[in-house]
Design a protein around this motif. Structure first.
Motif: not given
Length: 170
Positions: A114-132
């Motif tokens: 969904s549009p929200h799902g695709l946007a959430r994928q994008k916003s999750s990218v920096p979160e994965h790096y922040r987790i590290i």
């Protein structure tokens, strides 16, 4: 088929095969609640313990970023699942890892394109790096809030998608 039925993803239909089972909104919310509690606790434990080799997590975060950049949703799903599996494995509890991955598998496709799902994928990218980064820096106090936010940001997207599916005529 038996494993999918056992996992609650399929329902046997007498003399007609199987049908895919959509979770109820209450079940979906329950899955999010359990996942959040388990993953946030495991992540805090990992941050407290520390980890020497985060190269696999880094490579998976890069794969997540690349998949979002190219719009490759199946690759995103695979890389994200692998990232979280590695993160849980680093926390050192195989039982917890198995439980969380089964829960993730029950909910993974709802609203992802969904549009929200695709946007959430994008916003999750920096979160994965922040987790590290949180692991590297040993920021135990930040760990639970980061993981909780990372997981729960998907909840409205998934519940909207399940609600829409449930509203469709059979």
């Amino acid at each position: 088929m038996l494993q999918l039925t056992s996992d609650g993803l399929l329902q046997p239909m007498r003399n007609r095969g199987f049908r895919v089972v959509d979770p109820s909104l209450d079940e979906l919310r329950g899955i999010f609640e359990v996942r959040t509690q388990l993953e946030a606790s495991a992540f805090r434990k990992l941050v407290r313990m520390g980890a020497e080799n985060l190269s696999e997590l880094q490579a998976l975060a890069d794969a997540i970023a690349q998949s979002v950049e190219t719009g490759d949703v199946p690759r995103y799903l695979a890389a994200d699942r692998a990232f979280h599996a590695e993160l849980l494995a680093l926390a050192g509890n195989e039982v917890l890892t198995d439980i969380v991955l089964r829960l993730r598998d029950r909910m993974r496709l709802y609203g992802i394109r969904s549009p929200h799902g695709l946007a959430r994928q994008k916003s999750s990218v920096p979160e994965h790096y922040r987790i590290i980064d949180v692991i590297k820096q040993g920021l135990e106090d930040e760990a639970e809030a980061l993981m909780t936010g990372h997981i729960m940001a998907w909840e409205p997207i998934f519940t909207e998608a399940v609600a829409l599916r449930s509203a469709r005529p059979a």
